[in-house]
Design an enzyme around this catalytic site. Structure first.
Site, PDB file in Angstrom:
ATOM      1  N   CYS A 144       0.817  -1.109  -0.067  1.00  0.00           N
ATOM      2  CA  CYS A 144       0.093   0.013  -0.132  1.00  0.00           C
ATOM      3  C   CYS A 144       0.749   1.213  -0.047  1.00  0.00           C
ATOM      4  CB  CYS A 144      -0.923   0.184   1.259  1.00  0.00           C
ATOM      5  SG  CYS A 144      -2.174   1.387   1.289  1.00  0.00           S
TER       6      CYS A 144
ATOM      7  N   CYS B 230      -5.900   4.934   2.068  1.00  0.00           N
ATOM      8  CA  CYS B 230      -4.666   4.081   2.190  1.00  0.00           C
ATOM      9  C   CYS B 230      -3.699   4.607   3.151  1.00  0.00           C
ATOM     10  CB  CYS B 230      -4.109   3.776   1.029  1.00  0.00           C
ATOM     11  SG  CYS B 230      -3.270   2.405   1.060  1.00  0.00           S
TER      12      CYS B 230
END
Ligand SMILES: Cc1ncc(COP(=O)(O)O)c(C=O)c1O
Ligand SMILES: Cc1ncc(COP(=O)(O)O)c(C=O)c1O
Lengths: 388, 124, 388, 124
Positions: free
Chosen positions: B33, B102
């Site tokens: 991520c 994220c």
């Protein structure tokens, strides 16, 4: 604060000469090139002159040039246009994992529409395996599309060899040359390329104009249907000023190419050497020789690219992250991942893409300010402590 | 792209580092991520008396980390537990839409650190 | 020689203010709007400001505006994009016989791809029959596309009524408003339009930029796949300078609209009256009321349009022929033929499309020089002698 | 778009009109195509002594009509029969590609006029 631009693969400034060439076509010469009266005659000629300039840069004939509105449009036109034109012959397309989204997303769209797409792997240098290409070709293969130069790493594909394979197998070959055109020589008389895409704003021309080379005899279904423009290959009133600026930019790119290659290579060497000497735990990404002269893609271990970019920006330096984080997605660079870099390294990459006006002094400034920035970001990183 | 507050916390992050002998440690995110946050807290009498962060991540990730440490310092645990990722984003005058998910994990890191503290307490 | 421009439906001059607004984005502000660093921030904002200007002209929200490279692209995007997005729901499209080639050729292409297209007739005024439209709708109908204003005659379609029918039947409605936008009010809060196309160079903006309005909730398959531009709806680096100029042109069009309508209507009346008084055997084509204020389409019996245009051009007057002869085809105007004009009259039509800077003096000059030209051409015509 | 020669013949067309009591008349083209040419000739001793045209059509149609009258005036019939549409286009320094077919019928009109003359002769 000094502004330093190291992001020429994202876009380039419009050269003064290019701007000057455009001005008349935004002021007194605004006629529609399709008009037969006085207002249209000058613009028609200007468009055709520009077509010759583009053709000269690529060493093809003007008839083989279709003006577009961008590199992205050219990629769509070439890939969809060929796929739909040949769909009775086959439904298989071969490309690579490191293409620009303009190619990748077009291929993904075609997959939904019944086409099979093979995405070739690349090695850690960013290069495809020609044997893998050969074995991927089936009797149903209608198109190979492999980029000329990668936008993130600058890595150059083996275009000559791919073209020869494509020709031998009777498969159409398209290449996205948006990053290559104007930076390195492209000779369409020597390369077996059927379709090639370029874009104005990557070679010091204006945004909103590009060109697709379609070799004589290669039939495409138009992407944009309409009037009789571009010999029935692309509808829409021509962006005359943009096309004229683009032509001028091609003239200049051709004239200055040798000098620029020398200039850019020297600067890039200075940059990479300087960074390597001053900052530990870095990695230059992509094949060190088979690369555009202007692109340096460097991973800084333990830190994330966007943070570095923001810090550089605060010092007036414009660069770009391999990570697409910046453009609306949080995925790490698909190019670097395909080159088997770890997620951390892919996230921690910065692309410096140099251009005409950059100087050794600018490089030296970067090398001076970069080490403390990296050190500070590393000191904040939980990964760095763990690694030490 | 980023608000002034985000840029302020990004360029002058508060409470960077690691608390010595932390009462609790929280680590969230993953390299795929692109954001990893580590938060360490010192808890005394159910109050967070010290908090520090280390973050690998983009501008938003660093700013949210910094902001959460400011929000939580000196707070009771029950109050601290109420802080959500949304609270943090709000305190920063918002984040760009793509960063809302994220890179907005700082409150998660905090909760994970508190949980770690509680687990350790329970184990005693 | 005086140059007089009566061809504003073909293209318009770029206004000085528009040019001035563009210049910074061709000089110092050339950054890529997708870049997060200093070079991109100003251009991102400029693009979004222009989006608001376009939205204001049409009375919609900026989120509903997608920038394109032309009216033709917008028409393709809307029609193909909707057709492919809804192909599971049905495969029937309704349009008219008098659309621009951007719509007609897109529909023809879709017919090859399995779609059924109904081309509605128009009456001698150039208007469709709403009952015919209603009865053409079937459960498989997914799209109605009818132009707002016709480019050759200026005739205005009953857009309000068509939108209401489309809404009632649950069919998406697209309108090509390239000729209407900027010339007459368009209020998307009051009209049931789902998709609407406009183009910059028809409203005193630059060539190479346009916009597609897509009402919130209307899903389209993109025409140009690529990066995250235009909220994933249209790939390609934005034509920043073009978009900024377009936005400025929309601002000005909105501000000046009422005044221009009055100005153009008066000039057109002077023109049509003057011609009718001085030249026998003429016919004004299209509904006399339901028309754009600036367009006069006149057939001169016994003579061919291009010959007239060439003669006018020699006198410095730019006008346009209904006949597509001028743009690479020798077909007479499909619009006039659909209005049941004879082949001779269709070939003998001239379109005068007026604009901002035209004056009564220019109209008077036309009325002075036109009669002897027509008389001379008629004296050369075998049809004239036969008719006399 | 057009060559100078075409524009010259278009703006100053030669031999416009109809020959009185023509020996032969040729009419070609149709309104759908947009070009109609009528050529009248006077023949004396197998020589075309006079020729005139009337044309409904575009610039190319008028110029080719005018040019063919110039080319043929004073010529023997056998020579005149050799003139083709290509000859006419060439004499005008070429025509735009889209005009090569439909608007380049002047030689056809000439041949049709000669045929008409011959038919009339035969009928005598
Ligand atoms: C009605 C209509 N639609 C579409 C177009 C195409 O617009 P563009 O020239 O911007 O492609 C035009 C103009 O040529 C037009 O008049
Ligand atoms: C390799 C490559 N292909 C295609 C494109 C798209 O070009 P454009 O921005 O002109 O649409 C770019 C640039 O963004 C590129 O780098």
């Amino acid at each position: 604060m000094n502004k330093i631009y190291f992001d020429h693969n994202a876009t380039t400034p419009v050269l003064d000469e290019v701007f000057e060439a455009m001005v008349p076509f935004l002021k007194e010469q605004w006629g529609n090139p399709s008009s037969i009266h006085w207002a249209g005659r000058g613009t028609r000629k200007a468009v055709e002159d520009a077509r010759e300039s583009v053709a000269r840069l690529l060493n093809c004939t003007p008839l083989e040039i279709i003006f577009t509105s961008s590199g992205t449009e050219g990629d769509n036109h070439a890939i969809k246009g060929l796929a739909y034109a040949k769909k009775d012959k086959g439904n298989h397309i071969i490309t690579t994992k490191v293409e620009h989204p303009a190619v990748l997303n077009t291929c993904k769209h075609l997959q939904k529409d019944g086409f099979d797409v093979t995405y070739l792997d690349v090695d850690t240098d960013g290069l495809i395996d020609l044997n893998a290409l050969k074995s991927a070709i089936t009797p149903r293969t209608i198109l190979i599309t492999v980029m000329f130069a990668n936008n993130e790493t600058g890595v150059l594909s083996p275009i000559k060899e791919i073209g020869d394979i494509a020709k031998e197998k009777g498969v159409t070959f398209h290449t996205d040359a948006v990053q290559a055109a104007g930076k390195i020589p492209i000779d369409l008389q020597k390369l077996n390329i059927d379709l090639l895409t370029i874009s104005g704003h990557k070679l010091y021309g204006p945004k909103g104009v590009g060109a697709l080379f379609a070799r004589r005899g290669v039939r495409l279904v138009p992407l944009i249907h309409g009037g009789h423009h571009e010999r029935n290959r692309r509808g829409g009133t021509e962006n005359v000023a943009g096309i004229v600026g683009f032509g001028k930019a091609c003239d200049i790119a051709l004239k200055d190419m040798d000098r620029e290659i020398t200039h850019l290579k020297a600067l890039r060497e200075r940059l990479e050497k300087g960074i390597a000497e001053k900052i530990p735990h870095i990695k230059v990404n992509g094949h060190l020789e088979k690369r555009l002269p202007n692109t340096a893609n460097i991973s800084f271990e333990f830190v994330e690219g966007e943070s570095l970019l923001l810090n550089l920006d605060m010092k007036g330096i414009a660069a770009s992250s391999g990570s697409a984080c910046t453009s609306g997605s949080l995925e790490p660079s698909h190019v670097l991942l395909a080159m088997s870099l770890s997620h951390e390294l892919s996230h921690g990459s910065v692309r410096f893409s140099l251009g005409k006006s950059n100087t050794a002094g600018e490089i030296d400034y970067l090398i001076e300010i970069m080490p403390p920035i990296v050190e500070r970001m590393r000191s904040m990183s939980p990964l760095y402590a763990a690694a030490k | 792209m980023y608000s002034e507050k985000v840029m302020d916390h990004f360029s002058n992050p508060r409470n960077v580092g690691e608390v010595e002998n932390p009462s609790g440690t929280g680590m969230v995110g993953n390299p795929a991520c692109g954001d990893i946050m580590k938060l360490t807290i010192k808890v005394e009498n159910d109050k967070i008396t010290d908090v520090k962060f280390k973050t690998f991540g983009c501008g938003a990730a660093i700013a949210t980390s910094s902001m959460v440490t400011e929000l939580v310092k000196g707070k009771d645990l029950t109050e601290a537990e109420k802080i959500s990722n949304a609270t943090v984003a709000e305190a920063l005058d918002g984040l760009p839409p793509v960063k809302m998910h994220c890179s907005n994990l700082a409150a998660d890191a905090l909760h994970s650190a508190i949980e770690d503290y509680k687990k350790k307490q329970g184990a005693k």
